[in-house]
Design an enzyme around this catalytic site. Structure first.
Site, short mmCIF file in Angstrom:
data_model
loop_
_atom_site.label_atom_id
_atom_site.label_comp_id
_atom_site.label_asym_id
_atom_site.label_seq_id
_atom_site.Cartn_x
_atom_site.Cartn_y
_atom_site.Cartn_z
N GLY A 14 -31.91 -10.02 -24.41
CA GLY A 14 -31.23 -10.00 -25.46
C GLY A 14 -31.44 -10.27 -27.19
N TYR A 150 -45.25 1.83 -16.46
CA TYR A 150 -44.55 1.26 -17.20
C TYR A 150 -43.32 2.76 -16.73
CZ TYR A 150 -41.61 0.91 -20.49
OH TYR A 150 -39.92 1.44 -21.70
#
Ligand SMILES: NC(=O)c1ccc[n+]([C@@H]2O[C@H](COP(=O)([O-])OP(=O)(O)OC[C@H]3O[C@@H](n4cnc5c(N)ncnc54)[C@H](OP(=O)(O)O)[C@@H]3O)[C@@H](O)[C@H]2O)c1
Length: 244
Positions: A14, A150
């Protein structure tokens, strides 16, 4: 009154990009947030930017000891979690033929294994009725060259969500995946060349990248009671890229 008044949120990764935008919105909506990241300086800047009702905890979401430290701190400071937003993730373009063990292990080690243990270690602190969501990617449903590892690591998250929500239904904990399309963030600058950015933009109906704030709006929805009947879903926030 905000949509997240009095809620406690943990957001891994974050300290930058789309999860930082979400952390800022969560606080504006009345939540207290814990944010994580590996670089102390970036974390400090993010805490300063958010300005209030935030604690930054340095740690690697792929490292189980760091996750223990994170949740020990959350337990000590707030004693509970209402919203878990597992967003720390990584991606690099490596085409088939050049994939190394290191690339596979690092990508799955954070995006799949790290996310799994983030959720598992948060469970004892998660309130009944809580909301868990994880950052997926539009890549998991598209065949972007170079991003197969990914994409596969992000595709695991929906499978996790489906199993976990069923296991957690007795506690009324919802589990979803928030899947962004291409979003203009610092990570994108590291991973994509200017040419690749133009290519991705050409695939988006409106012709421009998403903004972190557009992901934050969807994160508030998944975190709040507005999504009380949304469970086990992958919410694509990609400007329509995956639909065409
Ligand atoms: N931007 C896009 O186009 C896009 C599209 C689809 C999905 N996503 C996903 O969205 C998430 C965030 O991406 P972003 O573009 O916002 O990236 P970003 O701007 O680079 O931010 C990534 C954040 O995660 C942290 N982080 C990275 N590795 C970590 C680790 N091992 N442990 C803890 N924190 C870690 C970073 O801080 P430190 O470096 O200090 O650790 C930073 O706070 C990722 O899961 C990514 O795969 C992004």
């Amino acid at each position: 009154m905000g949509k997240l008044e009095g809620k406690v949120a943990v957001i891994t990764g974050g300290s930058s990009g789309l999860a930082l935008a979400s952390a800022r919105r969560f606080v504006e909506e009345g939540a207290y947030v814990f944010i994580t990241g590996r670089k102390q300086e970036t974390l400090d800047e993010a805490v300063e930017l958010i300005g209030r009702n935030v604690t930054g905890i340095r740690g690697d979401a792929a490292n189980l000891d760091d996750l223990d430290r994170l949740f020990d701190t959350v337990k000590r400071v707030k004693g509970r979690i209402d919203i878990l937003y597992a967003s720390a993730g990584m991606g690099e373009a490596v085409p088939l033929g050049e994939i190394t063990e290191q690339h596979f292990d690092a990508t799955f080690g954070l995006n799949a294994r790290g996310t799994l243990f983030t959720v598992q270690k948060a469970l004892p602190l998660l309130n009944d009725g809580g909301s868990i969501f994880m950052t997926g990617s539009v890549a998991s449903v598209k065949g972007f060259p170079g991003f197969s590892v990914y994409a596969a690591s992000k595709a695991t998250l929906l499978a996790f969500a489906r199993g976990w929500l069923n296991e957690l239904k007795g506690r009324k904990i919802r589990v979803n995946v928030l899947s962004p399309g291409p979003i203009a963030t610092p990570m994108q600058d590291q991973v994509l060349t200017e040419e690749a950015k133009r290519m991705f933009e050409s695939l988006i109906p409106r012709g421009t990248m998403g903004r972190p704030e557009e992901i934050a709006a969807a994160a508030v929805f998944l975190a709040s009671d507005d999504s009380s009947f949304v469970n086990g879903m992958e919410l694509a926030v990609d400007g329509g890229l995956s639909a065409i």
